[in-house]
Structures are given as structure tokens and as C-alpha cells.
Design a protein around this motif. Structure first.
Motif: not given
Length: 531
Positions: A174, A230, A287
Motif C-alpha cells: 500500500t 487487485l 481494489t
């Protein structure tokens, strides 16, 4: 391609009074399990005056004072806020201002900025130039801790790990997502109109960031539930494994913060909030953070049966809602609807503000529901009756926003006074409908929905005789009206029990009626006239 920003600034009379509670609602969300944006009505917070210093001068001065590359400073701010201070309101992660100076249990750049600049927290939160100066000071402090020399500070590529630290991510993948975005902005350039008529620009440049230990780290794991997404798991402290109900709805949220910042916050065990998916504004990247089969904490009463999708941006800034975001989100929602048998209509694909027992306003009036439903091939019809049950019914007026406004609009229209769409925004049409209703009942026609107007609206309908043991919607209607009339919470459960009888007697005594705890024509008539 340069990143452009049309500052439409359609705040729709939101004002500081409404947005102050949005801030407090977000804070409350972080202490519980609700999720993103929130706003009802409340008092305006104490503020320091906004600075008159132009943005470009503020960036130039701060960069020179702290020996931080000016373009890097702009890129960090643009990535965090699109250079909007949001009137000093906090993001979901409790970050403030253009530079998103953070004050949460695990990341305290606001405190560091105050220490490095000798500015107060109020100045840093509310004054754009002070916030920009604070951001520069934090970047320089991190650069010093990482040992950047004067020569290093002149090389924009050498600041990568400083940017990582500024973002505050707890996971390496991240952290790279955050820093890479800043360097993408530097590579593509920035063209950002800001308040005051200025435009802040960064010319496109070649970049080769020195990632160091982050070189081998990336977000490249794909979701098992949705292969176009993701996979970056939220902290296990921020969701519940498994589900107690089958999936039957999709809830649309707005992050009140940046994409990378939201992902980082959901990974922070202090957050106590999450969503299944997060979507980026610029390109629609998706995501996933909580598996579909698990229960994300995003919509209180709706958590058990819904999937939550967060969209990068702020409810009062329509420029965040890009076509790329709409299309990406619609593709995801269409997939979820097909996968779990969710009807593609507005009763099952809803905004956070439309979920019962929530005090949030997202996605807000700037979200284009008709376009969104068209993209996913669904029915753009009415989302159904908005929530009507609240622990209190606050005084509402022009500029108010929130689920209580949506309830007010629905009740007005249902009673023949057209208030427009139940969108949770108290505008001119809603005010006219309130005046019309008040005039019809011989109440003070001031266009403000206070206790009397609420009581009359909530009680409107058939005058069924009710007593202890009665059940159903007429009892719920009675309980709502008593909550408004008495100014205290009467549990709205549709069951006429001893506590409801007690509230009826309290109301009857206060209005000079026969105090018998029975609800007949006399009590209903009094309630329906707003007395």
C-alpha cells in the motif's frame, strides 16, 4: 496527459453548518462500524479565518523555506486532496486540508507539522497556506530522519521513501501504491484550477524514483472474487468473517479521502471500518479489501446482507466522479448482481444514505444515479421509501442535508406537497413544500421543519384506535410522531408496549387530553395538527 480539475464547487448550499456534522459523523464512524461520508445538521465549528495567500505563492514559499521540491509538494497535495482544503473537515482517516495532515492513533502528521512550524492545529486545519507550509515541514522532517543530504533534496527522485512515510501506510504494498501515484502525477503533469481563480501547474517530467526496499514490493495479487480487481486485504480487526445473511444488495459509498489513503486506513486496525471494494477516480482501478463472503463494516444495519463499494472522492465535489469511475463501478456492480442474484434496481443498489439506521449522506446529490443504472443495464426507478425511523427528528431548513431530509421530502410528497426527489438535500422545492404543508395545517409557514411540522407529518394517515398489545405500521407511525412531539426517543418497533403507553400518557397530559394511554380520535387529531 495533464491531470485537470474543473472546480465546479457545487456545494448546493451545504455550508459549514451541514458539513460540520459530516465531520463529526465520520469521526463517529471511525469509532463504530458504519463507513464513509455522513452529514445531518448541526452548529458551525469554530474556525480560524482562511488565508488570502495565493496557492502558487504558498507552494513556492513553503518549498523554499523547507528545501522541498516544489513540484513534489504540489503532487503530494494533489494526490491527497486535489488541492481542496474541504473547509477544515477531516477525511475518513482524520486528515485535514490541502496536504491531508493526519491526526489519528497511528499517524500524526498534524502534530508533527505543528511542532515544526509553531503553527496551531486550527491554523493548520483551516488556513490553506498554513496547511501547505505544514505539509512541507513534515516532508522535510522525514527527509532529515532518512538522511537526505542537500544534494539529495535537489533530486526529486530521491524523495520516494519520504513520500512513503508521509502517506503513513502500514503495509509495504500500500505504501508503494501511494508513492507511485505521486510520481505518476509528476510524470503526467498537473493542471489544477483552485479557489481564487488561480491554476496550479506541474509540467510533465521524466521520473525514475529511487524505491529502495520498496522496489520488490507491488500490488499484483488479483482478487479471487472479481479478477479485474487487485487484492489488498483489510485488517482482520475491521470486518467480520462470514455472513449471517445472504447477499442481496450493493451499497454505494464515497470515501471522503483519497484512494490510497482509504486502502491504508482499512488496513489500520484502529479504523474499525472497511468496505469490500475501493475504486480510484482517475482510471477506475478497483481494489478488493474484504472477500464477498465476509461482512465488511460499512453500513451499520446493512452490513450483514450487502456488499460495500467505496468511490474515491468527496460528496460535494462532482469532479471526482469521472466516467472511468462510473464505468468501472457499474461493471463491478453488474458482476455482483449477476453472481448473487441481486435485482438491478434502485431498491437493491442503493446509496449509503438510503440504508436504514444510518446518518450518512454519500454518495450525495452529485452522484448520477440515472447514468450509473443505465451503465449497468438496470432499472433507474425509485429507490423506494427512505428510512423514516430516527431516534430524534432535528429541525431542518434550507441547506440541511442527510437521511432526515430524505424522510421529510418523502412524507411531504406522500401528503400532497411535492418536495421533489427524496435526495436528502433541502433546497427551494423542499422549502416551498414545507411552507405549503404548514399553511394547510395553520402552522407558522416559515419553511423550517421543526417539532410541530415533524409531528404532523409523521402522524398523518388513518386514525386507527390503538392500545397496549396493538402492533404494525400504525403503531410505528404513532411512535415516530411521539418521538418528534415529546423531543425524546420513543422506540420505534411497531409494538405498543408499556413504554409506548407511558409516552402516550405523557403526551396526553402535556396537551390537556384525557390521560388514559389509549390512542383514539382525540389523540390522533392533536398529533396530526402538530400540537
Amino acid at each position: 496527459m495533464a491531470h485537470t480539475r474543473e472546480r465546479a464547487r457545487l456545494r448546493k448550499s451545504l455550508g459549514l453548518a451541514a458539513t460540520a456534522v459530516l465531520a463529526m459523523g465520520v469521526i463517529a464512524a471511525l469509532l463504530g462500524t458504519p463507513g464513509s461520508a455522513t452529514a445531518t445538521t448541526s452548529a458551525t465549528p469554530a474556525q480560524s479565518p482562511h488565508t488570502d495567500t495565493p496557492f502558487n505563492a504558498a507552494f513556492d514559499d513553503a518549498a523554499q523555506e523547507f528545501d522541498v521540491p516544489r513540484d513534489l509538494l504540489v503532487a503530494v497535495g494533489y494526490g491527497e486532496s486535489r488541492l481542496d482544503g474541504h473547509d477544515g473537515l477531516p477525511s475518513q482517516a482524520r486528515g485535514y486540508g490541502v496536504m491531508h495532515l493526519v491526526d489519528n492513533p497511528t499517524h500524526r502528521t498534524l502534530d508533527l507539522a505543528a511542532h515544526e512550524t509553531a503553527l496551531t492545529a486550527a491554523e493548520l486545519r483551516y488556513q490553506d497556506s498554513a496547511n501547505i507550509r505544514g505539509g512541507a515541514a513534515v516532508l522535510r522532517a522525514y527527509a532529515d530522519r532518512l538522511g537526505l543530504s542537500a544534494a539529495d533534496r535537489g533530486d526529486i527522485d530521491a524523495w520516494y521513501q519520504v513520500v512513503v512515510r508521509y502517506g503513513g501506510a502500514t503495509e509495504d504494498a500500500t505504501a508503494r501504491l501511494y508513492a507511485d501515484h505521486v510520481y505518476t502525477l509528476l510524470r503526467e503533469g498537473i493542471h489544477a484550477p483552485v479557489d481564487g481563480g488561480e491554476t496550479v501547474e506541474v509540467a510533465p517530467r521524466a521520473v525514475a524514483p529511487e524505491r529502495g526496499p520498496y522496489s520488490a514490493t507491488s500490488v499484483d495479487t488479483l482478487s479471487e472474487d472479481y479478477p479485474d480487481a487487485l487484492w489488498v486485504p483489510a485488517s482482520s480487526a475491521n470486518f467480520t468473517s462470514g455472513r449471517s445473511q445472504s447477499i442481496s444488495a450493493v451499497v454505494i459509498h464515497v470515501t471522503q479521502g483519497s484512494y490510497a489513503g482509504t486502502i491504508s486506513w482499512f488496513q489500520n486496525p484502529e479504523a474499525e471500518v472497511s468496505a469490500h471494494y475501493v475504486i480510484r477516480s482517475s482510471d477506475g482501478e478497483v481494489t478488493q479489501m474484504v472477500r464477498d463472503a465476509d461482512t465488511a463494516w460499512h453500513a451499520r444495519s446493512g452490513n450483514a446482507y450487502s456488499i460495500g463499494i467505496e468511490h474515491e472522492g468527496w460528496v460535494d465535489e462532482p469532479e471526482w466522479f469521472t466516467d472511468a469511475m462510473y464505468r468501472s463501478s457499474a461493471a463491478l456492480t453488474s458482476h455482483l448482481a449477476d453472481e448473487y442474484g441481486i435485482p438491478k434496481d434502485r431498491e437493491h443498489i442503493v446509496g449509503h444514505s438510503e440504508v436504514p439506521d444510518n446518518d450518512h449522506t454519500d454518495p450525495g446529490p452529485n452522484w448520477d444515479w440515472d447514468y450509473y443504472m443505465e451503465l449497468l443495464g438496470g432499472d433507474p426507478g425509485d429507490p423506494g421509501t427512505p428510512p423514516l425511523d430516527f431516534p430524534s427528528y432535528p429541525t431542518l431548513r434550507s441547506g440541511s442535508m442527510g437521511p432526515e431530509v430524505a424522510a421529510l421530502q418523502h412524507l411531504l410528497t406522500e401528503n400532497g406537497h411535492e418536495a421533489g426527489a427524496s435526495d436528502g438535500e433541502f433546497g427551494p422545492q423542499t422549502e416551498a413544500a414545507v411552507r405549503s404543508f404548514q399553511t394547510a395545517l395553520d402552522l407558522t409557514a416559515d419553511g423550517v421543519a421543526g417539532p410541530q411540522t415533524w409531528t404532523a407529518l409523521l402522524a398523518a394517515g388513518s386514525a386507527d384506535a390503538l392500545s397496549e398489545g396493538s402492533t404494525g405500521e400504525p403503531v410505528s407511525r404513532l411512535q415516530r410522531a411521539l418521538t418528534a412531539a415529546l423531543g425524546r426517543t420513543v422506540d420505534i418497533d411497531g409494538v405498543f408496549g408499556p413504554l409506548t403507553a407511558e409516552a402516550v400518557r405523557e403526551y396526553q397530559e402535556g396537551r390537556g387530553l384525557t390521560v388514559d394511554g389509549l390512542v383514539g380520535p382525540e389523540t390522533w387529531t392533536m398529533l396530526q395538527t402538530g400540537k
